[in-house]
Design an enzyme around this catalytic site. Structure first.
Site, PDB file in Angstrom:
ATOM      1  N   ARG A  27     -12.016   6.181  10.284  1.00  0.00           N
ATOM      2  CA  ARG A  27     -11.600   4.777  10.228  1.00  0.00           C
ATOM      3  C   ARG A  27     -12.687   3.907   9.604  1.00  0.00           C
ATOM      4  O   ARG A  27     -12.385   2.986   8.825  1.00  0.00           O
ATOM      5  CB  ARG A  27     -11.268   4.273  11.629  1.00  0.00           C
ATOM      6  CG  ARG A  27     -10.790   2.830  11.677  1.00  0.00           C
ATOM      7  CD  ARG A  27      -9.567   2.616  10.816  1.00  0.00           C
ATOM      8  NE  ARG A  27      -8.973   1.299  11.033  1.00  0.00           N
ATOM      9  CZ  ARG A  27      -7.974   0.828  10.321  1.00  0.00           C
ATOM     10  NH1 ARG A  27      -7.453   1.560   9.357  1.00  0.00           N
ATOM     11  NH2 ARG A  27      -7.478  -0.369  10.565  1.00  0.00           N
ATOM     12  N   ASP A  45      -8.807  -6.368  -4.834  1.00  0.00           N
ATOM     13  CA  ASP A  45      -8.405  -5.082  -4.266  1.00  0.00           C
ATOM     14  C   ASP A  45      -8.916  -3.974  -5.189  1.00  0.00           C
ATOM     15  O   ASP A  45      -8.338  -3.680  -6.225  1.00  0.00           O
ATOM     16  CB  ASP A  45      -6.881  -5.025  -4.147  1.00  0.00           C
ATOM     17  CG  ASP A  45      -6.374  -3.736  -3.519  1.00  0.00           C
ATOM     18  OD1 ASP A  45      -7.199  -2.827  -3.251  1.00  0.00           O
ATOM     19  OD2 ASP A  45      -5.153  -3.642  -3.290  1.00  0.00           O
ATOM     20  N   SER A  87       0.841  -1.193   0.000  1.00  0.00           N
ATOM     21  CA  SER A  87       0.000   0.000   0.000  1.00  0.00           C
ATOM     22  C   SER A  87       0.885   1.255   0.000  1.00  0.00           C
ATOM     23  O   SER A  87       1.724   1.414  -0.886  1.00  0.00           O
ATOM     24  CB  SER A  87      -0.939  -0.044   1.206  1.00  0.00           C
ATOM     25  OG  SER A  87      -1.933   0.949   1.126  1.00  0.00           O
ATOM     26  N   HIS A 107      -8.161  -5.106  -0.351  1.00  0.00           N
ATOM     27  CA  HIS A 107      -6.859  -4.480  -0.140  1.00  0.00           C
ATOM     28  C   HIS A 107      -6.119  -5.087   1.047  1.00  0.00           C
ATOM     29  O   HIS A 107      -4.889  -5.186   1.045  1.00  0.00           O
ATOM     30  CB  HIS A 107      -7.054  -2.974   0.069  1.00  0.00           C
ATOM     31  CG  HIS A 107      -5.776  -2.206   0.133  1.00  0.00           C
ATOM     32  ND1 HIS A 107      -4.855  -2.199  -0.892  1.00  0.00           N
ATOM     33  CD2 HIS A 107      -5.250  -1.416   1.108  1.00  0.00           C
ATOM     34  CE1 HIS A 107      -3.820  -1.427  -0.561  1.00  0.00           C
ATOM     35  NE2 HIS A 107      -4.029  -0.950   0.646  1.00  0.00           N
ATOM     36  N   ASP A 108      -6.854  -5.491   2.058  1.00  0.00           N
ATOM     37  CA  ASP A 108      -6.237  -6.062   3.256  1.00  0.00           C
ATOM     38  C   ASP A 108      -5.515  -7.382   2.994  1.00  0.00           C
ATOM     39  O   ASP A 108      -4.812  -7.882   3.877  1.00  0.00           O
ATOM     40  CB  ASP A 108      -7.293  -6.286   4.348  1.00  0.00           C
ATOM     41  CG  ASP A 108      -7.410  -5.097   5.289  1.00  0.00           C
ATOM     42  OD1 ASP A 108      -6.626  -4.128   5.128  1.00  0.00           O
ATOM     43  OD2 ASP A 108      -8.279  -5.127   6.175  1.00  0.00           O
TER      44      ASP A 108
END
Length: 380
Positions: free
Chosen positions: A220, A320, A150, A353-354
């Site tokens: 968040r 992602d 990232s 994405h994680d």
């Protein structure tokens, strides 16, 4: 060696660090955590660059908090893909962060007050310049590899062009050569959540003894939605209702948590607002927005990456949608235009994405095989 050899230190720098904004910062600290041992030739060092909310604590158990396991512990350690039996791995907390390195929460020696909103704007390139000074302090002339996922991948790319002779391998995972307008938009919504919190006080909330927790929570929550794929969220949460036993099944208007995904997002928001600094969030998301190495080359990424001399490993993940595989393929094409030595893999993983932080045998085996070759070249 079966145990992780871990060392943490704070390194102070006196000389001013020029920043891209035209200002500079002096008398700053960088918190560093290292794993393994540097060989006599200083040829086995790997720098791990962190993403938005991570830190220097890459692997192992935090010496100050036994419940805190490194954010990439599944990747770095003895006999892991990045094997600390062979490599000397460095995790550094970037300037502007809130985990010990100098940032908005730190005391400005010129005023004896927290920097707060006066902390200078930072860029990815500024972080790399600070990391070069760290490498000099540690006696490392060339890294065996610089690696990150990232935002960390952006730093690795920047290393390859800013200091091409000082990096042998560049590993860019789940990253992008620049943010899309949609990504900048998500960051702006998150920033506005913080800026509109009554406890923000223009960034100088420290002297008021408050924290803009509501803004941080919402920031968040917005961010976390973008880190997961639709399929992953559906599998984890579906549309499950969380109502007490005996509660009526009919529709009802309520501000309470009713769906499992709502409970998850609120939990993540609450946890984040308890340990992260709001000014740091603003700084780092802006650094994300500003990153665009091709900008000064008229948008020509191939020209921007032409100074790179390193071997590259670029990895993306199929689901992602924040930093999609298309963005990684742009990087690969630009490197191939320059006849760089580049390996590319798109991992079919459902986690969005994680995925770059999670266990996936194909992904980890790929990284393990790549670094086995790096070890042959650098550790013998």
């Amino acid at each position: 060696m079966t145990e992780l050899y871990l060392s943490k230190q704070t390194i102070h720098f006196v000389e001013p660090l020029p920043l891209q904004s035209g200002t500079s910062i002096e008398n700053y600290d960088l918190v560093v955590e290292t794993y393994g041992q540097l060989n006599p030739k200083a040829s086995n060092a790997i720098l791990i660059c962190h993403a938005l909310n991570a830190s220097h604590h890459v692997a192992g158990i935090n010496p100050d908090d036994p419940s805190d396991i490194g954010w990439w512990d599944n990747m770095v350690g003895p006999n892991k893909p990045i094997d600390t039996n062979r490599f000397f791995v460095i995790g550094v907390n970037n300037l502007g962060s809130c985990f010990g390195s100098t940032g908005p929460m730190s005391i400005n020696p010129k005023t004896n007050l927290p920097y707060g909103a006066s902390f200078p704007v930072l860029t990815v390139e500024d972080w790399v310049n600070a990391q070069v000074r760290l490498a000099d302090r540690l006696g490392i002339k060339q890294f065996a590899a610089v690696m990150g996922g990232s935002l960390g991948g952006m730093q690795a790319m920047s290393w390859a062009t800013q200091y091409p002779e000082r990096i042998a391998n560049c590993v860019v995972i789940a990253s992008t050569p620049k943010l899309s307008a949609q990504n900048i938009a998500f960051n702006e919504v998150a920033r506005n959540a913080i800026l509109s919190d009554p406890d923000f006080h223009g960034g100088d909330y420290y002297k008021h003894g408050v924290v803009p927790k509501s803004g941080l929570r919402l920031a968040r929550m917005v961010g976390h939605i973008t880190y997961l794929s639709d399929d992953d969220m559906a599998e984890k949460f579906g549309r499950d209702l969380q109502r007490p036993a005996g509660a009526p099944d009919e529709y009802r208007f309520s501000f309470d948590v009713e769906f499992a995904v709502e409970s998850y997002l609120r939990y993540q928001g609450d946890k984040f607002s308890g340990y992260f600094d709001a000014n740091t969030y603003l700084l780092i998301t802006r650094a994300l927005d500003y990153f665009d190495p091709a900008k000064r080359f008229g948008g020509d990424l191939s020209q921007a990456l032409s100074p790179a001399q390193a071997n590259f490993l670029v990895v993306s993940f199929s689901t992602d949608w924040r930093f999609s595989p298309d963005r990684s393929r742009e990087i690969v094409k630009a490197l191939l235009d320059n006849k760089a030595n580049v390996s590319y893999a798109e991992i079919d993983a459902p986690h969005g994405h994680d995925a770059f932080l999670l266990d996936d045998a194909r992904y980890h085996n790929l990284v393990r095989a790549y670094f086995a070759k790096v070890a042959e070249d650098r550790c013998n």
